[in-house]
Design a protein around this motif. Structure first.
Motif, PDB file in Angstrom:
ATOM      1  N   THR A 156     -13.765 -83.669  -3.650  1.00 27.32           N
ATOM      2  CA  THR A 156     -13.882 -85.109  -3.429  1.00 27.32           C
ATOM      3  C   THR A 156     -13.044 -85.823  -4.484  1.00 27.32           C
ATOM      4  N   PRO A 157     -12.698 -87.084  -4.275  1.00 31.03           N
ATOM      5  CA  PRO A 157     -11.970 -87.827  -5.316  1.00 31.03           C
ATOM      6  C   PRO A 157     -12.744 -87.925  -6.626  1.00 31.03           C
ATOM      7  N   GLU A 158     -14.073 -87.830  -6.530  1.00 32.93           N
ATOM      8  CA  GLU A 158     -14.905 -87.982  -7.729  1.00 32.93           C
ATOM      9  C   GLU A 158     -15.064 -86.681  -8.520  1.00 32.93           C
ATOM     10  N   THR A 159     -14.519 -85.565  -8.000  1.00 38.12           N
ATOM     11  CA  THR A 159     -14.618 -84.308  -8.743  1.00 38.12           C
ATOM     12  C   THR A 159     -13.287 -83.896  -9.366  1.00 38.12           C
ATOM     13  N   CYS A 160     -12.286 -84.754  -9.312  1.00 40.68           N
ATOM     14  CA  CYS A 160     -11.028 -84.443  -9.983  1.00 40.68           C
ATOM     15  C   CYS A 160     -11.142 -84.800 -11.465  1.00 40.68           C
ATOM     16  N   TYR A 161     -10.295 -84.198 -12.280  1.00 43.58           N
ATOM     17  CA  TYR A 161     -10.408 -84.375 -13.733  1.00 43.58           C
ATOM     18  C   TYR A 161     -10.246 -85.828 -14.149  1.00 43.58           C
ATOM     19  N   ALA A 162      -9.389 -86.578 -13.434  1.00 40.94           N
ATOM     20  CA  ALA A 162      -9.150 -87.969 -13.813  1.00 40.94           C
ATOM     21  C   ALA A 162     -10.420 -88.800 -13.660  1.00 40.94           C
ATOM     22  N   TYR A 163     -11.078 -88.669 -12.519  1.00 37.50           N
ATOM     23  CA  TYR A 163     -12.302 -89.453 -12.308  1.00 37.50           C
ATOM     24  C   TYR A 163     -13.403 -89.002 -13.266  1.00 37.50           C
ATOM     25  N   LEU A 164     -13.506 -87.705 -13.506  1.00 36.89           N
ATOM     26  CA  LEU A 164     -14.535 -87.204 -14.416  1.00 36.89           C
ATOM     27  C   LEU A 164     -14.314 -87.733 -15.833  1.00 36.89           C
ATOM     28  N   THR A 165     -13.051 -87.841 -16.226  1.00 34.95           N
ATOM     29  CA  THR A 165     -12.741 -88.394 -17.554  1.00 34.95           C
ATOM     30  C   THR A 165     -13.076 -89.875 -17.602  1.00 34.95           C
ATOM     31  N   TYR A 166     -12.714 -90.593 -16.547  1.00 32.42           N
ATOM     32  CA  TYR A 166     -13.083 -92.012 -16.444  1.00 32.42           C
ATOM     33  C   TYR A 166     -14.608 -92.173 -16.503  1.00 32.42           C
ATOM     34  N   ASP A 167     -15.329 -91.272 -15.823  1.00 30.80           N
ATOM     35  CA  ASP A 167     -16.782 -91.364 -15.787  1.00 30.80           C
ATOM     36  C   ASP A 167     -17.386 -91.148 -17.169  1.00 30.80           C
ATOM     37  N   ASP A 218     -11.457 -68.283 -10.599  1.00 29.41           N
ATOM     38  CA  ASP A 218     -12.606 -69.073 -11.040  1.00 29.41           C
ATOM     39  C   ASP A 218     -12.254 -70.552 -11.120  1.00 29.41           C
ATOM     40  N   VAL A 219     -10.975 -70.852 -11.397  1.00 26.36           N
ATOM     41  CA  VAL A 219     -10.593 -72.238 -11.667  1.00 26.36           C
ATOM     42  C   VAL A 219      -9.536 -72.791 -10.716  1.00 26.36           C
ATOM     43  N   THR A 220      -8.899 -71.915  -9.920  1.00 23.33           N
ATOM     44  CA  THR A 220      -7.847 -72.389  -9.017  1.00 23.33           C
ATOM     45  C   THR A 220      -7.719 -71.438  -7.834  1.00 23.33           C
ATOM     46  N   GLU A 221      -7.383 -71.995  -6.689  1.00 23.50           N
ATOM     47  CA  GLU A 221      -7.196 -71.178  -5.484  1.00 23.50           C
ATOM     48  C   GLU A 221      -5.740 -70.789  -5.271  1.00 23.50           C
ATOM     49  N   ASP A 222      -4.812 -71.507  -5.907  1.00 19.18           N
ATOM     50  CA  ASP A 222      -3.388 -71.249  -5.663  1.00 19.18           C
ATOM     51  C   ASP A 222      -2.591 -71.078  -6.949  1.00 19.18           C
ATOM     52  N   ASP A 223      -3.275 -70.884  -8.059  1.00 15.73           N
ATOM     53  CA  ASP A 223      -2.667 -70.688  -9.378  1.00 15.73           C
ATOM     54  C   ASP A 223      -1.974 -71.935  -9.922  1.00 15.73           C
ATOM     55  N   LEU A 224      -2.214 -73.074  -9.286  1.00 18.59           N
ATOM     56  CA  LEU A 224      -1.642 -74.332  -9.765  1.00 18.59           C
ATOM     57  C   LEU A 224      -2.672 -75.452  -9.772  1.00 18.59           C
ATOM     58  N   HIS A 225      -3.251 -75.727  -8.584  1.00 22.59           N
ATOM     59  CA  HIS A 225      -4.183 -76.851  -8.466  1.00 22.59           C
ATOM     60  C   HIS A 225      -5.604 -76.397  -8.772  1.00 22.59           C
ATOM     61  N   PRO A 226      -6.274 -77.034  -9.699  1.00 24.68           N
ATOM     62  CA  PRO A 226      -7.637 -76.623 -10.033  1.00 24.68           C
ATOM     63  C   PRO A 226      -8.617 -76.874  -8.883  1.00 24.68           C
ATOM     64  N   ASN A 227      -9.624 -76.015  -8.777  1.00 23.79           N
ATOM     65  CA  ASN A 227     -10.760 -76.302  -7.899  1.00 23.79           C
ATOM     66  C   ASN A 227     -11.725 -77.212  -8.669  1.00 23.79           C
ATOM     67  N   ASP A 228     -12.899 -77.450  -8.125  1.00 24.40           N
ATOM     68  CA  ASP A 228     -13.835 -78.362  -8.802  1.00 24.40           C
ATOM     69  C   ASP A 228     -14.186 -77.871 -10.208  1.00 24.40           C
ATOM     70  N   LYS A 229     -14.385 -76.552 -10.347  1.00 19.21           N
ATOM     71  CA  LYS A 229     -14.697 -76.019 -11.673  1.00 19.21           C
ATOM     72  C   LYS A 229     -13.522 -76.208 -12.617  1.00 19.21           C
ATOM     73  N   GLY A 230     -12.308 -75.968 -12.111  1.00 19.36           N
ATOM     74  CA  GLY A 230     -11.123 -76.152 -12.937  1.00 19.36           C
ATOM     75  C   GLY A 230     -10.944 -77.595 -13.379  1.00 19.36           C
ATOM     76  N   HIS A 231     -11.138 -78.527 -12.435  1.00 23.17           N
ATOM     77  CA  HIS A 231     -11.045 -79.945 -12.785  1.00 23.17           C
ATOM     78  C   HIS A 231     -12.093 -80.318 -13.826  1.00 23.17           C
ATOM     79  N   ALA A 232     -13.311 -79.801 -13.652  1.00 24.66           N
ATOM     80  CA  ALA A 232     -14.384 -80.096 -14.600  1.00 24.66           C
ATOM     81  C   ALA A 232     -14.046 -79.568 -15.996  1.00 24.66           C
ATOM     82  N   MET A 233     -13.398 -78.400 -16.062  1.00 28.70           N
ATOM     83  CA  MET A 233     -13.038 -77.831 -17.359  1.00 28.70           C
ATOM     84  C   MET A 233     -11.929 -78.638 -18.022  1.00 28.70           C
TER      85      MET A 233
END
Length: 222
Positions: A27-38, A163-178
């Motif tokens: 979701t847009p709210e689980t990307c690193y940018a929004y989590l940092t803003y939050d 654990d953190v990415t499905e394509d070795d570039l873009h993070p999944n939710d866990k990757g974004h959270a980290m």
């Protein structure tokens, strides 16, 4: 941060590529940018915050400097996170375009604070962090490295890349959270050391490169 404590309105902008845009976050709210803003919203509940996500997939700092007026500076940001280290190549050309972007943001009339974010390719460890941190050091800007934090856990075997990415570039939710955790860890450190002279504004140093891209402009033709 002092302004946020006083309950003022703070605009926080994120400029970068597809990772900043939130590609592969659920979701847009689980990307690193929004989590940092939050983090800001929760840390300073009396302040009013505005979130600007100016991530566009597949774009480099060359395009970033051409569109920063339209997509970021037009919003009047107080703080700008800049993320292009997996879209730029580790070359002198992108060192110059990146410097142009940093100088353009710095010279804005509102004089926003700047934080540099360096993501990484999880299969190779490649990024433009080396040249980007040279620019950051020249302007004495904070640089937050995902290569030396999240990627280091993958490289050491504590985590797998999946654990953190499905394509070795873009993070999944866990990757974004980290990534957000690394950024907010830095912000927490700054929060504990923010007894500074707010009136002491730094002078823009002379360019590190030939700096031909600082005043690039984006034109749209129909």
């Amino acid at each position: 941060m002092k302004r946020a404590e006083r309950g003022e309105k703070i605009t926080i902008a994120f400029l970068g590529g597809s990772i900043t845009q939130g590609c592969l976050s659920s979701t847009p709210e689980t990307c690193y940018a929004y989590l940092t803003y939050d983090w800001w919203v929760k840390k300073y509940p009396d302040a009013e915050f505005v979130y600007v996500n100016a991530g566009i997939g597949g774009t480099t700092s060359q395009f970033g400097v051409a569109r920063v007026d339209r997509d970021v500076l037009s919003t009047g940001p107080d703080l700008v996170f800049v993320e292009f280290s997996v879209n730029d190549d580790n070359t002198e050309f992108f060192k110059e375009t990146y410097e142009g972007l940093i100088r353009h943001i710095w010279a804005d009339e509102k004089q926003p604070a700047i934080v540099l974010v360096h993501n990484v390719c999880y299969d190779t460890g490649n990024s433009a962090e080396e040249i980007h941190t040279q620019v950051g050091a020249h302007y004495e800007l904070p640089s937050v490295s995902i290569k030396s934090t999240v990627y280091a856990l993958v490289e050491s075997g504590v985590l797998t890349s999946r654990d953190v990415t499905e394509d070795d570039l873009h993070p999944n939710d866990k990757g974004h959270a980290m990534i957000a955790e690394v950024l907010t860890y830095y912000l927490d450190k700054v929060d504990g050391e923010k007894e500074i002279n707010e009136s002491a504004m730094k002078t823009l140093p002379a360019p590190l490169t030939q700096n031909a891209y600082e005043h690039s402009t984006c034109f749209r033709y129909r």
